[in-house]
Scaffold this motif. Structure first.
Motif, PDB file in Angstrom:
ATOM      1  N   SER A 196     -22.713  -3.858 -22.866  1.00  0.00           N
ATOM      2  CA  SER A 196     -22.880  -2.423 -22.676  1.00  0.00           C
ATOM      3  C   SER A 196     -21.549  -1.828 -22.220  1.00  0.00           C
ATOM      4  O   SER A 196     -20.828  -2.439 -21.429  1.00  0.00           O
ATOM      5  CB  SER A 196     -23.958  -2.160 -21.617  1.00  0.00           C
ATOM      6  N   PRO A 197     -21.182  -0.622 -22.689  1.00  0.00           N
ATOM      7  CA  PRO A 197     -19.891  -0.040 -22.304  1.00  0.00           C
ATOM      8  C   PRO A 197     -19.895   0.646 -20.944  1.00  0.00           C
ATOM      9  O   PRO A 197     -18.840   1.033 -20.451  1.00  0.00           O
ATOM     10  CB  PRO A 197     -19.655   0.997 -23.413  1.00  0.00           C
ATOM     11  N   HIS A 198     -21.057   0.810 -20.319  1.00  0.00           N
ATOM     12  CA  HIS A 198     -21.161   1.717 -19.168  1.00  0.00           C
ATOM     13  C   HIS A 198     -20.396   1.215 -17.947  1.00  0.00           C
ATOM     14  O   HIS A 198     -19.741   2.009 -17.254  1.00  0.00           O
ATOM     15  CB  HIS A 198     -22.632   1.939 -18.826  1.00  0.00           C
ATOM     16  N   TYR A 199     -20.448  -0.065 -17.665  1.00  0.00           N
ATOM     17  CA  TYR A 199     -19.751  -0.600 -16.490  1.00  0.00           C
ATOM     18  C   TYR A 199     -18.240  -0.387 -16.628  1.00  0.00           C
ATOM     19  O   TYR A 199     -17.574   0.070 -15.693  1.00  0.00           O
ATOM     20  CB  TYR A 199     -20.090  -2.080 -16.320  1.00  0.00           C
ATOM     21  N   GLY A 200     -17.705  -0.702 -17.798  1.00  0.00           N
ATOM     22  CA  GLY A 200     -16.284  -0.494 -18.007  1.00  0.00           C
ATOM     23  C   GLY A 200     -15.881   0.961 -17.904  1.00  0.00           C
ATOM     24  O   GLY A 200     -14.831   1.297 -17.334  1.00  0.00           O
ATOM     25  N   ASP A 266     -26.043   6.073 -11.579  1.00  0.00           N
ATOM     26  CA  ASP A 266     -25.130   6.418 -10.486  1.00  0.00           C
ATOM     27  C   ASP A 266     -24.716   5.225  -9.630  1.00  0.00           C
ATOM     28  O   ASP A 266     -23.777   5.342  -8.838  1.00  0.00           O
ATOM     29  CB  ASP A 266     -25.773   7.480  -9.583  1.00  0.00           C
ATOM     30  N   ALA A 267     -25.405   4.090  -9.769  1.00  0.00           N
ATOM     31  CA  ALA A 267     -25.105   2.926  -8.927  1.00  0.00           C
ATOM     32  C   ALA A 267     -24.361   1.831  -9.694  1.00  0.00           C
ATOM     33  O   ALA A 267     -24.375   0.670  -9.276  1.00  0.00           O
ATOM     34  CB  ALA A 267     -26.393   2.361  -8.333  1.00  0.00           C
ATOM     35  N   LEU A 268     -23.688   2.186 -10.792  1.00  0.00           N
ATOM     36  CA  LEU A 268     -22.964   1.174 -11.567  1.00  0.00           C
ATOM     37  C   LEU A 268     -21.928   0.433 -10.729  1.00  0.00           C
ATOM     38  O   LEU A 268     -21.676  -0.757 -10.955  1.00  0.00           O
ATOM     39  CB  LEU A 268     -22.268   1.834 -12.765  1.00  0.00           C
ATOM     40  N   LEU A 269     -21.330   1.125  -9.756  1.00  0.00           N
ATOM     41  CA  LEU A 269     -20.285   0.519  -8.944  1.00  0.00           C
ATOM     42  C   LEU A 269     -20.732   0.205  -7.526  1.00  0.00           C
ATOM     43  O   LEU A 269     -19.905  -0.104  -6.663  1.00  0.00           O
ATOM     44  CB  LEU A 269     -19.049   1.420  -8.921  1.00  0.00           C
ATOM     45  N   SER A 270     -22.031   0.274  -7.270  1.00  0.00           N
ATOM     46  CA  SER A 270     -22.550  -0.123  -5.956  1.00  0.00           C
ATOM     47  C   SER A 270     -23.677  -1.147  -6.075  1.00  0.00           C
ATOM     48  O   SER A 270     -24.320  -1.490  -5.084  1.00  0.00           O
ATOM     49  CB  SER A 270     -23.031   1.100  -5.169  1.00  0.00           C
TER      50      SER A 270
END
Length: 337
Positions: A196-200, A266-270
């Motif tokens: 999936s591209p979202h994390y990057g 909204d929590a991709l980086l938490s």
């Protein structure tokens, strides 16, 4: 550890793409099945002027669709008095050659050649080697540390969100794994998935994130997941499930929560929105007899790329754990010399 750890003599260190304070050294590797010779790349944070010689070397191994670019991690270890290195594996990042399929092997054990080579170089001038691995690099590092457990090469192993099992449904984990095990040797280049591209996108500065890195080496959509590669990863997972016997102390760190991996949120980086943190916790107990598991509240999949508070907590946990290890719990890295 094999004495002939390199195909030929490594190149001299040269300035690295990270700029001032960093060097890169090409490690030539033996020809693969195509008859062409891959390379690995040993990246080093240059010690600060006047810093005393470090007795400990730290070697970092990246994950899938990844390479080393986390300068602040090297800075933290340098401030701690350690020499910091990172290894771009064959077919990844700095080591990707024009003829290579990016990030593709059909046997994870081939990476032992570059890990052996790097370890031998580092232990010429250091008494201890701390091996760090992230995600797929965590799986590779764990399997290699297990394979070298009687050689006294690795003094301590630190795993940042290691990929120790397959996230997904029962069908994906059981039925699809059996199909991949059959299809892998027959059609190793068959594309069986993608990231999936979202994390990057959440990470990268060009799309609103905090980090700047080369999208040719770490594209948002990743590189194709091919049957031969996934087969060897799942076989690695099965080895972990059966239980390893890593002889050195092991520290495993992961986020405190799993997030969705198939959509923007909204929590991709938490949260860990790539792997399942419950699986990481469960499988970490099977790595060896001296394993510690630590949750990092608010951590992203790569804990070093979390928001400032979480990444600071991650680095403190690692450095404090290393400081707390009595000398008699560190692996005897000098045994192989």
């Amino acid at each position: 550890m094999p004495d002939d750890a390199l195909a030929t003599r490594p190149a001299s260190p040269a300035p690295d793409v990270l700029g001032e304070g960093w060097t890169a050294q090409t490690l030539p590797l033996r020809p693969d099945r195509s008859g062409r010779s891959p390379v690995a790349t040993l990246v080093r944070r240059t010690p600060d002027p006047g810093a005393p010689a470090a007795r400990r070397a730290v070697l970092y191994v990246h994950g899938f669709v990844d390479y080393f670019f986390q300068r602040h991690v090297g800075d933290a270890f340098a401030a701690h008095g350690d020499d910091f290195y990172a290894l771009d594996l064959r077919g990844y990042g700095r080591s990707l050659l024009p003829w290579q399929e990016p990030n593709y092997v059909t046997d994870l054990s081939v990476h032992s050649e570059e890990l052996d080579a790097a370890a031998r170089l580092l232990l010429v001038d250091h008494d201890e080697l701390v091996l760090m691995g992230h995600s797929t690099g965590g799986l590779i590092a764990a399997l290699w540390a297990d394979a070298r457990r009687d050689d006294g090469v690795v003094g301590a192993l630190v795993l940042n969100s290691p990929w120790l099992d397959l996230r997904g449904s029962w069908f994906e984990r059981v039925v699809a794994t059996r199909l991949i095990d059959v299809a892998g040797p027959l059609a190793p280049r068959l594309v069986v998935g993608k990231l999936s591209p979202h994390y990057g996108q959440a990470l990268h500065a060009a799309s609103g994130g905090e980090w700047d890195y080369d999208l040719a080496w770490k594209p948002h959509g990743g590189f194709p997941v091919r049957a031969g590669w996934l087969r060897t990863v799942r076989r690695g997972h099965a080895r972990v499930a059966r239980g390893l016997a890593i002889s050195c102390p092991v520290l495993v760190l992961a986020s405190d929560a799993t997030g969705p991996d198939d959509r923007w949120h909204d929590a991709l980086l938490s949260t860990d929105s790539v792997l399942d943190v419950a699986q990481i916790a469960a499988r970490s107990a099977r790595l060896g007899p001296d394993t510690t598991f630590v949750e990092v509240p608010g951590g992203a999949h790569d804990l070093a790329l979390s928001a400032e508070q979480a990444r600071g907590r991650y680095l403190r946990e690692v450095l404090d754990w290393l400081d707390a290890l009595p000398a008699d719990r560190l692996g005897d890295s000098l045994k192989h010399k």
